[in-house]
Structure formats: C-alpha cells, structure tokens
Write an enzyme that holds these catalytic residues in place. Sequence first.
Site, PDB file in Angstrom:
ATOM      1  N   ARG A  38      90.077  73.757  39.264  1.00 45.35           N
ATOM      2  CA  ARG A  38      89.968  73.949  40.714  1.00 45.35           C
ATOM      3  C   ARG A  38      91.303  74.337  41.349  1.00 45.35           C
ATOM      4  NH1 ARG A  38      85.665  69.405  42.940  1.00 45.35           N
ATOM      5  NH2 ARG A  38      83.808  70.683  42.566  1.00 45.35           N
ATOM      6  N   LYS A 198      68.376  64.192  38.264  1.00 40.82           N
ATOM      7  CA  LYS A 198      67.358  63.857  39.262  1.00 40.82           C
ATOM      8  C   LYS A 198      66.657  65.062  39.879  1.00 40.82           C
ATOM      9  CE  LYS A 198      70.036  60.035  41.167  1.00 40.82           C
ATOM     10  NZ  LYS A 198      70.704  59.878  42.473  1.00 40.82           N
ATOM     11  N   GLY A 351      78.814  70.555  38.528  1.00 39.27           N
ATOM     12  CA  GLY A 351      79.957  69.966  37.845  1.00 39.27           C
ATOM     13  C   GLY A 351      79.716  69.763  36.356  1.00 39.27           C
ATOM     14  N   GLY A 374      77.253  70.325  44.681  1.00 35.30           N
ATOM     15  CA  GLY A 374      76.388  70.118  45.846  1.00 35.30           C
ATOM     16  C   GLY A 374      76.351  71.331  46.766  1.00 35.30           C
TER      17      GLY A 374
HETATM   18  P1  ADP Z   1      75.234  68.982  37.432  1.00 34.33           P
HETATM   19  O1  ADP Z   1      76.490  68.214  37.740  1.00 34.33           O
HETATM   20  O2  ADP Z   1      75.502  70.133  36.496  1.00 34.33           O
HETATM   21  O3  ADP Z   1      74.506  69.388  38.681  1.00 34.33           O
HETATM   22  P2  ADP Z   1      73.706  66.552  37.147  1.00 34.33           P
HETATM   23  O4  ADP Z   1      74.835  65.772  37.727  1.00 34.33           O
HETATM   24  O5  ADP Z   1      72.478  66.703  37.941  1.00 34.33           O
HETATM   25  O6  ADP Z   1      74.238  67.994  36.653  1.00 34.33           O
HETATM   26  O7  ADP Z   1      73.238  65.852  35.797  1.00 34.33           O
HETATM   27  C1  ADP Z   1      74.109  65.575  34.739  1.00 34.33           C
HETATM   28  C2  ADP Z   1      73.786  64.252  34.107  1.00 34.33           C
HETATM   29  O8  ADP Z   1      72.424  64.209  33.680  1.00 34.33           O
HETATM   30  C3  ADP Z   1      74.614  64.040  32.860  1.00 34.33           C
HETATM   31  O9  ADP Z   1      75.409  62.890  33.041  1.00 34.33           O
HETATM   32  C4  ADP Z   1      73.585  63.826  31.758  1.00 34.33           C
HETATM   33  O10 ADP Z   1      73.935  62.793  30.871  1.00 34.33           O
HETATM   34  C5  ADP Z   1      72.360  63.419  32.508  1.00 34.33           C
HETATM   35  N1  ADP Z   1      71.159  63.716  31.716  1.00 34.33           N
HETATM   36  C6  ADP Z   1      70.691  64.916  31.388  1.00 34.33           C
HETATM   37  N2  ADP Z   1      69.585  64.791  30.628  1.00 34.33           N
HETATM   38  C7  ADP Z   1      69.372  63.470  30.465  1.00 34.33           C
HETATM   39  C8  ADP Z   1      68.372  62.702  29.792  1.00 34.33           C
HETATM   40  N3  ADP Z   1      67.391  63.300  29.128  1.00 34.33           N
HETATM   41  N4  ADP Z   1      68.451  61.363  29.881  1.00 34.33           N
HETATM   42  C9  ADP Z   1      69.455  60.769  30.573  1.00 34.33           C
HETATM   43  N5  ADP Z   1      70.416  61.432  31.209  1.00 34.33           N
HETATM   44  C10 ADP Z   1      70.375  62.770  31.167  1.00 34.33           C
HETATM   45 MG    MG Z   2      76.879  66.097  38.168  1.00 39.71          MG
END
Ligand code: ADP
Ligand code: MG
Length: 399
Positions: A38, A198, A351, A374
Amino acid sequence: MSFTKASVRDASLDGGRVLARVDVNVPLERGAVEDDTRIRAALPTIELMRERDAAVVLCSHLGRPKGRDPDLSLAPVARRLGELLGADVPLAPGVVGPDVAREAEDLERGEVLMLENTRFEPGETTNDPALAEALAGLADIYVDDAFAAAHRAHASTEGVAHHLPGYAGLLLEREVRELTSVRDDPEPPLVVLLGGAKVSDKIGAIERLMRSAAQILIGGAMCFSFFRARGVPTGDSLVEEEGVELARRALEGAADSGCELRLPVDLVLGDRFDAAAERRKIDGVEVPDGWMGLDIGPRTAAEYGDAVSAAGTVFWNGPMGAFELGPFAAGTRSVAEAVAAAPGRTVVGGGDSAAALNEFGLAGEVDWLSTGGGASLELMEGKSLPGVEVLLDASEVKA
Ligand code: ADP
Ligand code: MG
C-alpha cells in the site's frame, strides 16, 4: 460511466501546500512494515506532487487504535516511505494542534511530512467537523488517494474536503475507473468469482453483478449458506446463519436474471479448522457431521478455471477456502493460477484474495489488483463512496 472527479493532475500545486490522504494501513511486524504494497501504491501521487514543487502533508489511519497507541504509530511507515522516496519523511508529533501546524508551515517545496495516525483523534471516525477544519488548516488543497478508505465518511476522508478544494489522487482515480468499468461495461462474458467467509459481506455485490455477469462462481465458507438454503447437509462447516436467507434470495434472483450462479460440486474436508487437521476429499457436497468443508475440490477448481479462461472479464474477490491453512490452499491456488493465465481482463479485490495472489507469486499477473477490500465491494454494489463523492467535479476546475 466515466470518472468525473477533478484529478491531482489538474490541480495547481506549484509551491502550494497539499494535504494528501493516503491509505498506508499496512501490516506491522515487531515495529517494522511487513508488507509495503500500500505504501508503494501511494508513491506515484506523492512523487507527482513533489515534482510539481508542492509541500506535501500526508495523513493516513493505521489499524484501529482506541486513542493514542504507540504500537500503532505511523513511525515505521514514515521510515519505509522515506526509503522508497529517497528523502527524509519526518513524522509529526500528532494529527493536529499547534506543534503539528508549525511543522506543516515550515515545510519547504518538495518536502514531505507525515501526520500521526489519524485515528489517534477520536473525531476521525465520527467525522467531527472541528477535526476536519483543523486538518484543512494545514494546507491549501486536499488530495485524496486513499481508495481503500473511501467507503468511510471520516474526518480525513470526507469531512476535510468540505473545507478545501479536493482532488482525486492517481491511485484513487485508477481504482474507480478499473472497478467501475468491470461493473458497468465489462467485455462479455463477465465471470465473477466470489469466496471468503460471509455471504452478508458480498450479497450486495452478488445482486448488482447478476445484472451484467454471465456466471457467478461461489466458493469459500460462503457456499455453505447456499447449501443450507438448498437443504444440503453442511456438517460442521462454518455457516453464517443470517446468510442462509440472503443466499436463498440470491438463488431466486439468479434464476430470474439469467445469470448462472454456480456452487461447488466437490469439496475438501477437515475435521477441524487447523493445518494439522485430518483431511478428506469428497466427490459431492454433502458434508457429514464431525467434518467441515475447508476448500473446493479439484473438479470444482477445474470447472471454475475453465469458466475463467473463457471469460472476457474476470472479477475475483475472496479465497475459495481456508487458504492460510496450507493443506487447504489448493482450490484457491488453482483458481488464482487460472485468473493469472486468463486471456480476458482480470480484476481482483479484497485483502485476503490479494494476500493469496502475493503468496503464490501471481500478484503481477492480473490486470488490476485493487488495494481496497470493503471499498471495492461497495463500489461493485453500486453504492456511492463518500470519499469520492465529496471531491471536486472536474467541471468545477477552472482552466
Ligand atoms: P477477502 O478479504 O478477500 O474479501 P474474506 O475476508 O471475505 O476475503 O474471507 C477470507 C477468509 O475466509 C479467510 O480467512 C479464510 O480462511 C476464510 N475461509 C474461506 N473459506 C473457508 C472455509 N471453507 N471455512 C472457513 N473459513 C474459510
Ligand atoms: Mg478479508
């Protein structure tokens, strides 16, 4: 839709003082910057301002301090930035106040001063007008390059722009342009890959992108809310309860919109959330009790990879599984490799997806890697970003 905000390129900077909001909210490890992505992303705008002889007052938040917290000082960031610029970047003794104002005033053309963590001031997150005014008092114009913080109406990202002429920095401008074009006029077919924890984080993006995407491919823990909505057993998988109804709504919406919403067809299970967990592949998606789905299976990864390869545009947000646990990273790695090799335009936000690409050494292989998690999702949802909205419109800039 084109980007209509006034650009730092059009600002008359010469000899003036600029307050520039950047997002150098980077991970620290024992008092040093662990990942300077960043900081590097903020360099082009900082360098442009210095070349134009502006005196540059930089500000950013770091983490979520409750008041002044020495562990979240921007000192290591100022040091790293100084190394990258090849110039001294002193750190001010605070965010605002008479001592800070004096240092800002003494700043010469081409010099850079970094303010302390804006969140040391409680008025930052409440967008306190007094703090916004005090920040504005430090400079003649405001440049916002903090795309990753643009979805928040805070004093340093929004409030301050009510008191100074505000311009978009080069990074913010590019982020908005790249992401908006994926959302509004992608080269078809648009294939969207969504994973992560989520559904509730991503439902807005799912519903908005359904209008333009040919396919939305779901992975990550998020898929279990969809399986639950369809009555498929999810065992001990992580299921976001409030996500189940949202997933049901998305499945219905997809059926109506002609967008294909795809779910995994096989899974890798673990008996607990741990790298040392017992591991088992299933050809199918019914998770038995005592097991949790921690990654998409190889057949799903191959099918998703094929869809990505055939796409005109790819947007990816969120890992396909618990990739930080080595044995459950294969699905995310395989999809990341497909995105990196895809002939279409590839844009990645989030992230953890960025962390995954970095870990696999593929960050340089995508067309645009957003610095915003976000913020990139909210833009995809079609929400307006307060930090962007408040900037001058290009038409307001006098020639
Ligand atoms: P990003 O930051 O790319 O938007 P998120 O923060 O929504 O992604 O999600 C990332 C998290 O989701 C990671 O910590 C990962 O461990 C968790 N995750 C992904 N798939 C699973 C799963 N099947 N069970 C539990 N945790 C999961
Ligand atoms: Mg994340």
